[in-house]
Scaffold this motif. Structure first.
Motif, PDB file in Angstrom:
ATOM      1  N   GLN A  68      19.588 -79.998 -10.454  1.00 16.05           N
ATOM      2  CA  GLN A  68      18.418 -79.517  -9.735  1.00 16.05           C
ATOM      3  C   GLN A  68      18.872 -78.685  -8.546  1.00 16.05           C
ATOM      4  O   GLN A  68      19.690 -79.135  -7.738  1.00 16.05           O
ATOM      5  N   CYS A  69      18.352 -77.462  -8.454  1.00 17.00           N
ATOM      6  CA  CYS A  69      18.659 -76.598  -7.320  1.00 17.00           C
ATOM      7  C   CYS A  69      17.525 -75.581  -7.174  1.00 17.00           C
ATOM      8  O   CYS A  69      16.683 -75.423  -8.059  1.00 17.00           O
ATOM      9  N   ALA A  70      17.535 -74.899  -6.054  1.00 17.47           N
ATOM     10  CA  ALA A  70      16.466 -73.931  -5.774  1.00 17.47           C
ATOM     11  C   ALA A  70      16.512 -72.763  -6.746  1.00 17.47           C
ATOM     12  O   ALA A  70      15.469 -72.251  -7.168  1.00 17.47           O
ATOM     13  N   ALA A  71      17.705 -72.333  -7.117  1.00 17.01           N
ATOM     14  CA  ALA A  71      17.827 -71.209  -8.044  1.00 17.01           C
ATOM     15  C   ALA A  71      17.250 -71.557  -9.417  1.00 17.01           C
ATOM     16  O   ALA A  71      16.645 -70.716 -10.088  1.00 17.01           O
ATOM     17  N   LEU A  72      17.425 -72.802  -9.831  1.00 16.65           N
ATOM     18  CA  LEU A  72      16.890 -73.219 -11.132  1.00 16.65           C
ATOM     19  C   LEU A  72      15.364 -73.271 -11.108  1.00 16.65           C
ATOM     20  O   LEU A  72      14.715 -72.821 -12.060  1.00 16.65           O
ATOM     21  N   THR A  73      14.781 -73.778 -10.037  1.00 19.30           N
ATOM     22  CA  THR A  73      13.317 -73.814  -9.960  1.00 19.30           C
ATOM     23  C   THR A  73      12.736 -72.400  -9.932  1.00 19.30           C
ATOM     24  O   THR A  73      11.680 -72.145 -10.514  1.00 19.30           O
ATOM     25  N   LYS A  74      13.439 -71.480  -9.273  1.00 20.84           N
ATOM     26  CA  LYS A  74      13.005 -70.083  -9.263  1.00 20.84           C
ATOM     27  C   LYS A  74      13.108 -69.469 -10.661  1.00 20.84           C
ATOM     28  O   LYS A  74      12.233 -68.722 -11.090  1.00 20.84           O
ATOM     29  N   ALA A  75      14.192 -69.799 -11.360  1.00 21.41           N
ATOM     30  CA  ALA A  75      14.409 -69.248 -12.698  1.00 21.41           C
ATOM     31  C   ALA A  75      13.392 -69.801 -13.696  1.00 21.41           C
ATOM     32  O   ALA A  75      13.000 -69.102 -14.638  1.00 21.41           O
ATOM     33  N   LEU A  76      12.973 -71.047 -13.509  1.00 19.37           N
ATOM     34  CA  LEU A  76      11.987 -71.630 -14.421  1.00 19.37           C
ATOM     35  C   LEU A  76      10.598 -71.028 -14.241  1.00 19.37           C
ATOM     36  O   LEU A  76       9.772 -71.092 -15.151  1.00 19.37           O
ATOM     37  N   GLU A  77      10.326 -70.422 -13.089  1.00 17.49           N
ATOM     38  CA  GLU A  77       9.034 -69.776 -12.848  1.00 17.49           C
ATOM     39  C   GLU A  77       8.937 -68.409 -13.531  1.00 17.49           C
ATOM     40  O   GLU A  77       7.841 -67.890 -13.735  1.00 17.49           O
ATOM     41  N   LEU A  78      10.078 -67.819 -13.873  1.00 17.36           N
ATOM     42  CA  LEU A  78      10.078 -66.503 -14.511  1.00 17.36           C
ATOM     43  C   LEU A  78       9.543 -66.611 -15.937  1.00 17.36           C
ATOM     44  O   LEU A  78       9.721 -67.632 -16.599  1.00 17.36           O
ATOM     45  N   PRO A  79       8.892 -65.552 -16.445  1.00 19.54           N
ATOM     46  CA  PRO A  79       8.418 -65.596 -17.832  1.00 19.54           C
ATOM     47  C   PRO A  79       9.592 -65.519 -18.811  1.00 19.54           C
ATOM     48  O   PRO A  79      10.615 -64.907 -18.522  1.00 19.54           O
ATOM     49  N   LYS A  80       9.432 -66.146 -19.966  1.00 18.14           N
ATOM     50  CA  LYS A  80      10.458 -66.081 -21.005  1.00 18.14           C
ATOM     51  C   LYS A  80      10.319 -64.761 -21.761  1.00 18.14           C
ATOM     52  O   LYS A  80       9.333 -64.046 -21.628  1.00 18.14           O
ATOM     53  N   GLU A  81      11.306 -64.452 -22.573  1.00 19.93           N
ATOM     54  CA  GLU A  81      11.328 -63.168 -23.285  1.00 19.93           C
ATOM     55  C   GLU A  81      10.124 -63.015 -24.196  1.00 19.93           C
ATOM     56  O   GLU A  81       9.511 -61.948 -24.241  1.00 19.93           O
ATOM     57  N   HIS A  82       9.746 -64.068 -24.916  1.00 19.54           N
ATOM     58  CA  HIS A  82       8.617 -63.953 -25.855  1.00 19.54           C
ATOM     59  C   HIS A  82       7.278 -63.909 -25.135  1.00 19.54           C
ATOM     60  O   HIS A  82       6.266 -63.516 -25.724  1.00 19.54           O
ATOM     61  N   GLU A  83       7.232 -64.287 -23.849  1.00 19.24           N
ATOM     62  CA  GLU A  83       5.987 -64.239 -23.080  1.00 19.24           C
ATOM     63  C   GLU A  83       5.773 -62.880 -22.401  1.00 19.24           C
ATOM     64  O   GLU A  83       4.673 -62.586 -21.944  1.00 19.24           O
ATOM     65  N   MET A  84       6.816 -62.075 -22.322  1.00 20.35           N
ATOM     66  CA  MET A  84       6.730 -60.793 -21.625  1.00 20.35           C
ATOM     67  C   MET A  84       6.166 -59.709 -22.531  1.00 20.35           C
ATOM     68  O   MET A  84       6.570 -59.598 -23.687  1.00 20.35           O
ATOM     69  N   PRO A  85       5.247 -58.895 -22.027  1.00 24.10           N
ATOM     70  CA  PRO A  85       4.792 -57.745 -22.824  1.00 24.10           C
ATOM     71  C   PRO A  85       5.884 -56.673 -22.863  1.00 24.10           C
ATOM     72  O   PRO A  85       6.749 -56.625 -21.990  1.00 24.10           O
ATOM     73  N   PRO A  86       5.887 -55.820 -23.880  1.00 23.17           N
ATOM     74  CA  PRO A  86       6.915 -54.779 -23.979  1.00 23.17           C
ATOM     75  C   PRO A  86       6.978 -53.883 -22.741  1.00 23.17           C
ATOM     76  O   PRO A  86       8.041 -53.418 -22.359  1.00 23.17           O
ATOM     77  N   ARG A  87       5.842 -53.673 -22.107  1.00 29.86           N
ATOM     78  CA  ARG A  87       5.804 -52.832 -20.915  1.00 29.86           C
ATOM     79  C   ARG A  87       6.716 -53.393 -19.821  1.00 29.86           C
ATOM     80  O   ARG A  87       7.377 -52.652 -19.098  1.00 29.86           O
TER      81      ARG A  87
END
Length: 105
Positions: free
Chosen positions: A51-70
């Motif tokens: 558990q670290c701050a960088a991991l919690t920040k990374a988990l908030e980012l959208p995954k590849e399949h959730e991102m639109p092509p744009r």
């Protein structure tokens, strides 16, 4: 001017680095594969129990399949015509995360 160290043709033209205006199919596939690899690393770190701050920040980012092509292939740019520019125009675009947009965009 004439001799062993005369300038070559590209140096006369002025444009030395030629960047294509859009990504090719191969480069798009490489972008998707890179995003998937990053997602798998984030999941592996999450499953390890660290558990670290960088991991919690990374988990908030959208995954590849959730991102639109744009969002996969372009980034926000306030200087570009449509406020978007190709991801390959960003310096060091393979080394930093570009998954988020500015607020309100």
């Amino acid at each position: 001017m004439f001799g062993a160290f005369r300038p070559t043709q590209p140096s006369f033209v002025g444009l030395l680095w030629k960047t294509p205006w859009k990504l090719s199919r191969t480069r798009k596939a490489n972008v998707r594969a890179r995003l998937k690899r990053v997602d798998s690393v984030i999941e592996a770190v999450k499953e390890s129990g660290v558990q670290c701050a960088a991991l919690t920040k990374a988990l908030e980012l959208p995954k590849e399949h959730e991102m639109p092509p744009r969002d996969k292939y372009t980034v926000f740019s306030r200087h570009a015509k449509g406020y978007r520019k190709g991801i390959h125009k960003v310096p060091k675009w393979t080394r930093m995360t570009l998954r988020t947009n500015p607020k309100g965009f």
